[in-house]
Design a protein around this motif. Structure first.
Motif, PDB file in Angstrom:
ATOM      1  N   GLN A 180       0.833  -1.207   0.000  1.00 10.50           N
ATOM      2  CA  GLN A 180       0.000   0.000   0.000  1.00 10.50           C
ATOM      3  C   GLN A 180       0.865   1.253   0.000  1.00 10.50           C
ATOM      4  O   GLN A 180       0.571   2.220  -0.715  1.00 10.50           O
ATOM      5  N   ASN A 181       1.926   1.237   0.801  1.00  4.91           N
ATOM      6  CA  ASN A 181       2.825   2.390   0.857  1.00  4.91           C
ATOM      7  C   ASN A 181       3.514   2.632  -0.478  1.00  4.91           C
ATOM      8  O   ASN A 181       3.674   3.781  -0.907  1.00  4.91           O
ATOM      9  N   LEU A 182       3.938   1.572  -1.133  1.00  3.01           N
ATOM     10  CA  LEU A 182       4.613   1.729  -2.426  1.00  3.01           C
ATOM     11  C   LEU A 182       3.680   2.342  -3.460  1.00  3.01           C
ATOM     12  O   LEU A 182       4.123   3.091  -4.343  1.00  3.01           O
ATOM     13  N   GLU A 183       2.395   2.047  -3.374  1.00  5.36           N
ATOM     14  CA  GLU A 183       1.416   2.649  -4.283  1.00  5.36           C
ATOM     15  C   GLU A 183       1.451   4.167  -4.155  1.00  5.36           C
ATOM     16  O   GLU A 183       1.366   4.899  -5.146  1.00  5.36           O
ATOM     17  N   LYS A 184       1.584   4.663  -2.925  1.00 10.06           N
ATOM     18  CA  LYS A 184       1.624   6.108  -2.689  1.00 10.06           C
ATOM     19  C   LYS A 184       2.890   6.722  -3.276  1.00 10.06           C
ATOM     20  O   LYS A 184       2.847   7.772  -3.915  1.00 10.06           O
ATOM     21  N   TYR A 185       4.028   6.056  -3.064  1.00 11.39           N
ATOM     22  CA  TYR A 185       5.290   6.583  -3.579  1.00 11.39           C
ATOM     23  C   TYR A 185       5.332   6.553  -5.106  1.00 11.39           C
ATOM     24  O   TYR A 185       5.970   7.405  -5.733  1.00 11.39           O
ATOM     25  N   ALA A 186       4.661   5.576  -5.694  1.00  9.49           N
ATOM     26  CA  ALA A 186       4.647   5.466  -7.152  1.00  9.49           C
ATOM     27  C   ALA A 186       4.004   6.686  -7.803  1.00  9.49           C
ATOM     28  O   ALA A 186       4.327   7.039  -8.947  1.00  9.49           O
ATOM     29  N   LYS A 187       3.129   7.357  -7.082  1.00  9.64           N
ATOM     30  CA  LYS A 187       2.430   8.532  -7.633  1.00  9.64           C
ATOM     31  C   LYS A 187       3.303   9.777  -7.648  1.00  9.64           C
ATOM     32  O   LYS A 187       2.951  10.782  -8.262  1.00  9.64           O
ATOM     33  N   ILE A 188       4.449   9.730  -6.980  1.00 11.33           N
ATOM     34  CA  ILE A 188       5.337  10.899  -6.901  1.00 11.33           C
ATOM     35  C   ILE A 188       6.058  11.148  -8.215  1.00 11.33           C
ATOM     36  O   ILE A 188       6.344  12.285  -8.580  1.00 11.33           O
ATOM     37  N   VAL A 189       6.343  10.075  -8.958  1.00 15.43           N
ATOM     38  CA  VAL A 189       7.131  10.206 -10.188  1.00 15.43           C
ATOM     39  C   VAL A 189       6.251  10.038 -11.427  1.00 15.43           C
ATOM     40  O   VAL A 189       5.166   9.462 -11.368  1.00 15.43           O
ATOM     41  N   LYS A 190       6.775  10.516 -12.553  1.00 17.37           N
ATOM     42  CA  LYS A 190       6.011  10.498 -13.799  1.00 17.37           C
ATOM     43  C   LYS A 190       6.194   9.213 -14.596  1.00 17.37           C
ATOM     44  O   LYS A 190       5.363   8.889 -15.450  1.00 17.37           O
ATOM     45  N   PHE A 191       7.283   8.505 -14.358  1.00 15.61           N
ATOM     46  CA  PHE A 191       7.574   7.331 -15.164  1.00 15.61           C
ATOM     47  C   PHE A 191       6.866   6.087 -14.602  1.00 15.61           C
ATOM     48  O   PHE A 191       6.529   6.033 -13.410  1.00 15.61           O
ATOM     49  N   PRO A 192       6.635   5.080 -15.441  1.00 16.74           N
ATOM     50  CA  PRO A 192       6.000   3.844 -14.958  1.00 16.74           C
ATOM     51  C   PRO A 192       6.921   3.089 -14.011  1.00 16.74           C
ATOM     52  O   PRO A 192       8.142   3.045 -14.222  1.00 16.74           O
ATOM     53  N   VAL A 193       6.342   2.507 -12.961  1.00 18.46           N
ATOM     54  CA  VAL A 193       7.161   1.788 -11.975  1.00 18.46           C
ATOM     55  C   VAL A 193       6.571   0.418 -11.655  1.00 18.46           C
ATOM     56  O   VAL A 193       5.356   0.242 -11.630  1.00 18.46           O
ATOM     57  N   GLU A 194       7.465  -0.537 -11.434  1.00 20.38           N
ATOM     58  CA  GLU A 194       7.090  -1.800 -10.821  1.00 20.38           C
ATOM     59  C   GLU A 194       7.217  -1.618  -9.317  1.00 20.38           C
ATOM     60  O   GLU A 194       8.087  -0.885  -8.839  1.00 20.38           O
ATOM     61  N   ARG A 195       6.371  -2.286  -8.579  1.00 24.05           N
ATOM     62  CA  ARG A 195       6.428  -2.200  -7.116  1.00 24.05           C
ATOM     63  C   ARG A 195       6.688  -3.597  -6.574  1.00 24.05           C
ATOM     64  O   ARG A 195       5.929  -4.532  -6.857  1.00 24.05           O
ATOM     65  N   GLU A 196       7.773  -3.716  -5.817  1.00 28.38           N
ATOM     66  CA  GLU A 196       8.183  -5.024  -5.324  1.00 28.38           C
ATOM     67  C   GLU A 196       8.380  -4.976  -3.806  1.00 28.38           C
ATOM     68  O   GLU A 196       8.980  -4.037  -3.283  1.00 28.38           O
ATOM     69  N   VAL A 197       7.860  -5.994  -3.113  1.00 28.09           N
ATOM     70  CA  VAL A 197       8.088  -6.153  -1.677  1.00 28.09           C
ATOM     71  C   VAL A 197       8.743  -7.508  -1.466  1.00 28.09           C
ATOM     72  O   VAL A 197       8.278  -8.525  -1.997  1.00 28.09           O
TER      73      VAL A 197
END
Length: 280
Positions: free
Chosen positions: A206-223
């Motif tokens: 859930q936290n990574l989802e929030k951080y992903a919105k900070i940048v403009k480029f596409p991101v993978e989120r891994e835990v």
């Protein structure tokens, strides 16, 4: 992009290779000014320091002229002192955005205990430091950069621990986000009780989802649950990352490095460039 860059040189083969072949790439990508710094080490010189400064100043000015010929705005600076401390002070005075330093050899941990300039600089400065890995190519009998400097920012792996430092890390990433094609946001769960693991992983996602919105480029989120340094290096290889971005702990990093912190292990073991962002 990082606009004001500081590059310290000791005129070694590794340093000159990085200066001529890697640093100019950053100016092609949008950097504006280079502070080219050489420190005459008062702890190592056994000849007249002022005479040595004149010799080194001439060599540094020649290098600056060489870079100006390639269209780079350069300010050469020669000082007498302890290299890591003087470089950190200049970085502060000039308010640079980034310090670039090559790291060399397979035994960087031993170099840290012996007090190499690069590792001491990481401890001393409160500016982001980009360490670019060089090694000796036994087959070709030459120094070799392990990265394509033109593509360093293509696919960063950004390690976040959700402390206040994570915001600093994302601010650093924002500096070069226009150059990123895609990225990976990674959080390592190396805390909590065994029965809390699933809950901690869910919260981290859930936290990574929030951080992903900070940048403009596409991101993978891994835990990942496990040892932080192993997870960072492992995912950087598996995902084909071009850069590792992570935080360091300011003044306490001397103690952390001696004890074997995550940052130290990643610097020691990763063959990728590592961007260390100060947390203070």
């Amino acid at each position: 992009m990082f606009e004001k860059i500081l590059f310290p040189t000791d005129f070694s083969e590794v340093s000159l290779h990085a200066l001529r072949n890697c640093v100019p790439k950053f100016f092609e990508l949008g950097a504006k000014k280079l502070y080219l710094v050489h420190i005459v080490d008062i702890t190592a010189t056994d000849i007249e320091a002022l005479e040595l400064m004149k010799i080194d100043e001439e060599q540094l000015n020649n290098l600056a002229d060489e870079l100006r010929g390639r269209g780079i705005e350069v300010e050469p600076i020669v000082k007498l002192g302890i290299p890591s401390l003087e470089i950190a002070e200049i970085a502060k005075e000039k308010n640079v955005d980034l310090i670039i330093s090559p790291s060399k050899g397979e035994n960087i941990l031993r170099q840290m205990f012996l007090g190499s300039t690069a590792s001491n600089l990481v401890r001393a400065t409160k500016k982001p430091v980009l360490l670019i890995r060089y090694e000796w190519d036994e087959e070709e009998k030459r120094i070799k950069c392990l990265s394509d400097c033109e593509k360093i920012f293509d696919k960063p792996l950004v390690a976040l621990d959700f402390s206040p430092c994570s915001i600093r890390i994302m601010e650093a990433v924002k500096k070069f986000e226009e150059l990123v094609k895609e990225g990976i946001l990674l959080h390592i769960v190396d805390y909590g009780k065994a029965e809390e693991l699933e809950e901690n992983i869910a919260k981290a996602k859930q936290n990574l989802e929030k951080y992903a919105k900070i940048v403009k480029f596409p991101v993978e989120r891994e835990v990942f649950a496990g040892v932080a340094s192993q997870g960072i290096i492992g995912f950087s290889i598996a995902k084909g990352a071009t850069l590792i971005v992570m935080g360091k702990k300011g003044r306490s990093i001397i103690k952390d490095l001696l004890l074997g912190s995550t940052a130290e292990r990643v610097i020691r073991d990763s063959k990728l460039p590592v961007l260390l962002v100060p947390c203070e």
